[in-house]
Design a protein around this motif. Structure first.
Motif, PDB file in Angstrom:
ATOM      1  N   LYS A  12      29.426  40.339  36.954  1.00 56.68           N
ATOM      2  CA  LYS A  12      29.778  40.134  38.354  1.00 56.68           C
ATOM      3  C   LYS A  12      28.581  39.473  39.024  1.00 56.68           C
ATOM      4  O   LYS A  12      27.504  40.047  39.064  1.00 56.68           O
ATOM      5  N   TYR A  13      28.768  38.223  39.485  1.00 58.10           N
ATOM      6  CA  TYR A  13      27.684  37.559  40.216  1.00 58.10           C
ATOM      7  C   TYR A  13      27.489  38.268  41.549  1.00 58.10           C
ATOM      8  O   TYR A  13      28.463  38.756  42.156  1.00 58.10           O
ATOM      9  N   ILE A  14      26.250  38.288  42.019  1.00 57.46           N
ATOM     10  CA  ILE A  14      25.920  39.031  43.237  1.00 57.46           C
ATOM     11  C   ILE A  14      26.756  38.554  44.426  1.00 57.46           C
ATOM     12  O   ILE A  14      27.250  39.353  45.215  1.00 57.46           O
ATOM     13  N   ASN A  15      26.935  37.214  44.507  1.00 55.37           N
ATOM     14  CA  ASN A  15      27.627  36.655  45.671  1.00 55.37           C
ATOM     15  C   ASN A  15      29.128  36.518  45.458  1.00 55.37           C
ATOM     16  O   ASN A  15      29.800  35.770  46.141  1.00 55.37           O
ATOM     17  N   ASN A  16      29.653  37.241  44.483  1.00 57.81           N
ATOM     18  CA  ASN A  16      31.063  37.087  44.116  1.00 57.81           C
ATOM     19  C   ASN A  16      31.701  38.481  44.043  1.00 57.81           C
ATOM     20  O   ASN A  16      31.158  39.381  43.408  1.00 57.81           O
ATOM     21  N   SER A  17      32.829  38.679  44.721  1.00 53.99           N
ATOM     22  CA  SER A  17      33.428  40.010  44.755  1.00 53.99           C
ATOM     23  C   SER A  17      34.207  40.331  43.475  1.00 53.99           C
ATOM     24  O   SER A  17      34.445  41.490  43.155  1.00 53.99           O
ATOM     25  N   TYR A  19      34.900  40.103  39.223  1.00 50.49           N
ATOM     26  CA  TYR A  19      34.227  39.929  37.933  1.00 50.49           C
ATOM     27  C   TYR A  19      34.539  38.541  37.379  1.00 50.49           C
ATOM     28  O   TYR A  19      35.697  38.118  37.399  1.00 50.49           O
ATOM     29  N   SER A  20      33.526  37.836  36.883  1.00 57.16           N
ATOM     30  CA  SER A  20      33.735  36.532  36.246  1.00 57.16           C
ATOM     31  C   SER A  20      34.051  36.694  34.764  1.00 57.16           C
ATOM     32  O   SER A  20      34.733  35.863  34.170  1.00 57.16           O
ATOM     33  N   VAL A  21      33.514  37.751  34.158  1.00 59.11           N
ATOM     34  CA  VAL A  21      33.836  38.109  32.771  1.00 59.11           C
ATOM     35  C   VAL A  21      34.035  39.615  32.758  1.00 59.11           C
ATOM     36  O   VAL A  21      33.270  40.357  33.377  1.00 59.11           O
ATOM     37  N   GLY A  38      40.057  27.804  27.251  1.00 65.65           N
ATOM     38  CA  GLY A  38      40.662  28.453  28.415  1.00 65.65           C
ATOM     39  C   GLY A  38      40.450  27.591  29.635  1.00 65.65           C
ATOM     40  O   GLY A  38      39.576  26.720  29.635  1.00 65.65           O
ATOM     41  N   PRO A  39      41.213  27.830  30.685  1.00 63.37           N
ATOM     42  CA  PRO A  39      41.157  26.982  31.874  1.00 63.37           C
ATOM     43  C   PRO A  39      39.806  27.052  32.579  1.00 63.37           C
ATOM     44  O   PRO A  39      39.047  28.000  32.403  1.00 63.37           O
ATOM     45  N   SER A  40      39.509  26.036  33.377  1.00 66.34           N
ATOM     46  CA  SER A  40      38.286  25.990  34.158  1.00 66.34           C
ATOM     47  C   SER A  40      38.159  27.262  34.988  1.00 66.34           C
ATOM     48  O   SER A  40      39.128  27.723  35.585  1.00 66.34           O
ATOM     49  N   GLY A  41      36.969  27.844  34.992  1.00 67.07           N
ATOM     50  CA  GLY A  41      36.730  29.036  35.798  1.00 67.07           C
ATOM     51  C   GLY A  41      37.081  30.350  35.112  1.00 67.07           C
ATOM     52  O   GLY A  41      36.984  31.408  35.728  1.00 67.07           O
ATOM     53  N   CYS A  42      37.460  30.314  33.823  1.00 69.17           N
ATOM     54  CA  CYS A  42      37.893  31.546  33.151  1.00 69.17           C
ATOM     55  C   CYS A  42      36.724  32.356  32.589  1.00 69.17           C
ATOM     56  O   CYS A  42      36.923  33.450  32.072  1.00 69.17           O
ATOM     57  N   GLY A  43      35.496  31.817  32.679  1.00 71.80           N
ATOM     58  CA  GLY A  43      34.332  32.606  32.277  1.00 71.80           C
ATOM     59  C   GLY A  43      33.655  32.167  30.983  1.00 71.80           C
ATOM     60  O   GLY A  43      32.764  32.858  30.481  1.00 71.80           O
ATOM     61  N   LYS A  44      34.016  31.004  30.468  1.00 73.67           N
ATOM     62  CA  LYS A  44      33.437  30.540  29.205  1.00 73.67           C
ATOM     63  C   LYS A  44      31.924  30.296  29.346  1.00 73.67           C
ATOM     64  O   LYS A  44      31.137  30.801  28.552  1.00 73.67           O
ATOM     65  N   SER A  45      31.551  29.503  30.360  1.00 71.57           N
ATOM     66  CA  SER A  45      30.124  29.192  30.547  1.00 71.57           C
ATOM     67  C   SER A  45      29.327  30.448  30.864  1.00 71.57           C
ATOM     68  O   SER A  45      28.203  30.622  30.368  1.00 71.57           O
ATOM     69  N   THR A  46      29.887  31.295  31.680  1.00 70.12           N
ATOM     70  CA  THR A  46      29.189  32.530  32.045  1.00 70.12           C
ATOM     71  C   THR A  46      28.888  33.354  30.797  1.00 70.12           C
ATOM     72  O   THR A  46      27.781  33.887  30.640  1.00 70.12           O
ATOM     73  N   THR A  47      29.847  33.432  29.889  1.00 67.26           N
ATOM     74  CA  THR A  47      29.628  34.197  28.653  1.00 67.26           C
ATOM     75  C   THR A  47      28.508  33.568  27.817  1.00 67.26           C
ATOM     76  O   THR A  47      27.603  34.265  27.351  1.00 67.26           O
TER      77      THR A  47
HETATM   78  P1  ADP Z   1      34.282  28.241  32.865  1.00 70.88           P
HETATM   79  O1  ADP Z   1      33.047  27.958  32.099  1.00 70.88           O
HETATM   80  O2  ADP Z   1      35.363  28.847  32.010  1.00 70.88           O
HETATM   81  O3  ADP Z   1      34.771  27.061  33.640  1.00 70.88           O
HETATM   82  P2  ADP Z   1      32.557  29.821  34.551  1.00 70.88           P
HETATM   83  O4  ADP Z   1      31.915  30.813  33.641  1.00 70.88           O
HETATM   84  O5  ADP Z   1      31.768  28.625  34.954  1.00 70.88           O
HETATM   85  O6  ADP Z   1      33.954  29.384  33.920  1.00 70.88           O
HETATM   86  O7  ADP Z   1      33.021  30.574  35.861  1.00 70.88           O
HETATM   87  C1  ADP Z   1      33.728  31.797  35.820  1.00 70.88           C
HETATM   88  C2  ADP Z   1      33.895  32.302  37.251  1.00 70.88           C
HETATM   89  O8  ADP Z   1      32.625  32.691  37.746  1.00 70.88           O
HETATM   90  C3  ADP Z   1      34.441  31.257  38.211  1.00 70.88           C
HETATM   91  O9  ADP Z   1      35.281  31.941  39.132  1.00 70.88           O
HETATM   92  C4  ADP Z   1      33.196  30.733  38.908  1.00 70.88           C
HETATM   93  O10 ADP Z   1      33.472  30.270  40.199  1.00 70.88           O
HETATM   94  C5  ADP Z   1      32.325  31.974  38.942  1.00 70.88           C
HETATM   95  N1  ADP Z   1      30.895  31.627  38.913  1.00 70.88           N
HETATM   96  C6  ADP Z   1      30.255  30.880  37.978  1.00 70.88           C
HETATM   97  N2  ADP Z   1      28.965  30.774  38.245  1.00 70.88           N
HETATM   98  C7  ADP Z   1      28.759  31.484  39.387  1.00 70.88           C
HETATM   99  C8  ADP Z   1      27.615  31.770  40.188  1.00 70.88           C
HETATM  100  N3  ADP Z   1      26.395  31.301  39.858  1.00 70.88           N
HETATM  101  N4  ADP Z   1      27.792  32.544  41.270  1.00 70.88           N
HETATM  102  C9  ADP Z   1      29.008  33.022  41.608  1.00 70.88           C
HETATM  103  N5  ADP Z   1      30.117  32.801  40.905  1.00 70.88           N
HETATM  104  C10 ADP Z   1      29.999  32.040  39.801  1.00 70.88           C
END
Ligand code: ADP
Ligand code: ADP
Length: 227
Positions: A12-17, A19-21, A38-47
């Motif tokens: 959970k990013y601090i500025n986000n209510s 969970y991203s993963v 998976g679709p854009s925004g599904c959490g791949k990069s975050t993982t």
């Molecule tokens: P993907 O790689 O699948 O496109 P991301 O991992 O980039 O997905 O993003 C997953 C979710 O986390 C999205 O809703 C995105 O907006 C949010 N997110 C990604 N990076 C940040 C960040 N630095 N702060 C807040 N939210 C983030």
């Protein structure tokens, strides 16, 4: 033996209510080629970024060979990452870009030279070592980004859509090279893509994500060739 273990990892990013993963649970074997789709925004990069240590893990544990890595800084992880936008340093030459991570880790000068030259040979960059990124094609820059990862000789490769900025022909060519590098270096690779053909041809196992959770895990045959 299990190489990488992602144990119920959440972010959970601090500025986000939201969970991203959420509760990402996966064991990755030595030398596996794993593809996240998976679709854009599904959490791949975050993982990927949590595995690399570029983002804190909110909940759960990440282990390499049974050792908990949550608090290990990125430079002390045996992991190299290739980014979608290449993330090259524009003021540095190809040689300096490829040497940067090794300098940071205090490799001796001649070892750096040897490793950069070896990687340049593998990637066809030998003639370009004195160039700067601005004077190169997209495909050449992509090779430098790969080179910067392979000089590290890391056990684990993370690649976040490394081919998405290339044209179709170059994508096919680089895809084959990535498969070869994975084979030759004996690394464990986690690869993010939007491209189903890339996933099908490269993956030992594909992880399908949606809205921060794993939906399905299986070999390309299991996922796409069901009777
Ligand atoms: P993907 O790689 O699948 O496109 P991301 O991992 O980039 O997905 O993003 C997953 C979710 O986390 C999205 O809703 C995105 O907006 C949010 N997110 C990604 N990076 C940040 C960040 N630095 N702060 C807040 N939210 C983030
Ligand atoms: P991708 O979908 O390829 O992961 P994005 O355009 O979603 O790329 O993200 C690009 C960068 O912006 C990443 O570093 C990501 O962490 C960051 N980012 C994405 N969503 C947010 C967000 N909601 N707040 C802050 N940073 C974000």
């Amino acid at each position: 033996m299990v190489e990488l273990n992602l144990k119920h990892i959440s972010k959970k990013y601090i500025n986000n209510s939201e969970y991203s993963v959420k509760d990402f649970n996966l064991e990755i074997s030595n030398h596996e080629f794993i593809v996240f789709v998976g679709p854009s925004g599904c959490g791949k990069s975050t993982t990927l970024r949590m595995i690399a240590g570029l983002e804190d893990i909110s909940e759960g544990d990440f282990e390499i060979d049974g050792v908990r890595m949550n608090d290990t800084p990125p430079k002390d992880r045996d992991i190299a990452m290739v980014f979608q936008n290449y993330a090259l340093y524009p003021h540095m030459t190809v040689f300096e870009n490829m040497a940067f991570g090794l300098k940071l880790r205090k490799y001796p000068k001649d070892a750096i030279k040897q490793r950069v030259e070896d990687a340049a040979k593998i990637l066809g960059l030998t003639e370009l070592l004195d160039r700067k990124p601005a004077d190169m094609s997209g495909g050449q820059r992509q090779r430098v980004a790969m080179g910067r990862a392979i000089v590290r000789d890391a056990k684990v490769f993370l690649m976040d859509e490394p081919l998405s900025n290339l044209d179709a022909k170059l994508r096919v060519q680089m895809r084959a090279e990535i498969a070869k590098i994975h084979q030759n270096l004996g690394s464990t690779t986690i690869y993010v893509t939007h491209d189903q053909t890339e996933a099908m041809t490269l993956a030992d196992r594909i992880v399908i994500m949606n809205a921060g959770v794993i939906q399905q895990v299986g070999s390309p045959q299991e996922l796409y060739n069901k009777p």
